[in-house]
Design an enzyme around this catalytic site. Structure first.
Site, PDB file in Angstrom:
ATOM      1  N   SER A  33       5.602  -2.779  -1.987  1.00 18.54           N
ATOM      2  CA  SER A  33       6.472  -2.353  -0.892  1.00 18.54           C
ATOM      3  C   SER A  33       7.248  -1.072  -1.178  1.00 18.54           C
ATOM      4  CB  SER A  33       7.446  -3.475  -0.538  1.00 18.54           C
ATOM      5  OG  SER A  33       8.369  -3.682  -1.587  1.00 18.54           O
ATOM      6  N   LYS A 109      14.722  -2.279  -2.529  1.00 16.78           N
ATOM      7  CA  LYS A 109      14.441  -1.354  -1.432  1.00 16.78           C
ATOM      8  C   LYS A 109      15.307  -0.105  -1.597  1.00 16.78           C
ATOM      9  CE  LYS A 109      11.974  -4.571   0.708  1.00 16.78           C
ATOM     10  NZ  LYS A 109      10.486  -4.506   0.694  1.00 16.78           N
TER      11      LYS A 109
END
Length: 263
Positions: A33, A109
């Site tokens: 990701s 993230k």
């Protein structure tokens, strides 16, 4: 010898626990990701020290945070292995940072917006923060900034963050949580473990994780204030006190660079 060895073991455990708790912790990256910034199998060092002195997540930081509310499914979390005794031993060793945790529920993230910011993410357009379009050279080649999960315009509450993965088409980030899970997509700053500052392993990929120049644009901060409180990532052994000697100077250097750019 029978006295010294147990004492040395206890001292080593105390040092490992102290380093993991207050200074720096390493995390294993098991997903794609955050590609290309972080590759599957990378180990990153996360700064847990500077938040004790008031440092807060800023736009552009790569942060590790606890699952803010069912972002991870049961399939995303590695299942404990072995019998009860082995699981107990693993749990004890992971507590002091000498072994990976078998049930970590942390994610990693990039911070795109902080409390008070407005974010606009429309199909066919770049991400906009406070009406300023972001030039994002760090996203995965061929990825579209917003096309797969469009959220329109949202305002980030104070004390929260808006985060996205660099691999936009393969990241269950704030956009995905807002559009598919009927959540707000925000990450409370209190859930942030720390900021990733170094890719430490494999050695061939050793590199720092600076804030991209994209986030130096003066328009991003117009009329906003930063938060006021400090893809699945698995914790691993922090290494030793030497890791602190790497992470702390790098973090201080990054902060000086930000002040210099601001002036």
């Amino acid at each position: 010898m029978w006295v010294e060895i147990p004492v040395l073991v206890v001292v080593a455990l105390v040092i490992a626990l102290t380093v993991k708790t207050f200074f720096v912790q390493a995390f294993f990256i098991p997903s794609a990701s955050m590609e290309p910034t972080l590759q599957k199998g990378d180990r990153v060092l996360v700064d847990k020290f500077t938040p004790w002195f008031g440092a807060t997540p800023q736009r552009g930081d790569v942060v590790v945070f606890h699952d803010p509310g069912n972002w991870l499914t049961q399939a995303d979390v590695p299942a404990p292995s072995g019998n009860g005794a082995l699981r107990g031993l693993q749990s004890a060793l992971s507590t002091v940072g000498l072994m990976p945790s078998a049930n970590e529920k942390d994610l990693i993230k990039r911070v795109i917006a902080v409390g008070g910011d407005t974010v606009k993410c429309d199909s066919g357009a770049p991400v906009k923060v406070n009406s300023t379009p972001l030039d994002e050279p760090y996203i995965y080649p061929g990825s579209t900034p917003c096309d797969d999960d469009t959220v329109g315009e949202v305002t980030v509450p104070k004390g929260d963050l808006w985060v996205m993965g660099d691999h936009r088409n393969d990241s269950a980030d704030s956009r995905f949580q807002r559009t598919h899970h009927k959540g707000d997509g925000f990450v409370p700053v209190k859930d942030v473990v720390g900021r990733a500052v170094v890719v430490a392993w494999p050695l061939g990929r050793w590199s720092t994780l600076p804030v991209p120049s994209t986030f130096d644009h003066v328009g991003l901060a117009a009329g906003t204030a930063p938060a006021t409180a400090p893809a699945l990532a698995t914790a691993v052994t922090p290494g030793a006190l030497g890791a602190v000697g790497v992470a702390a100077p790098l973090t201080l250097w990054r902060r000086r660079q930000r002040r210099h750019r601001g002036r």
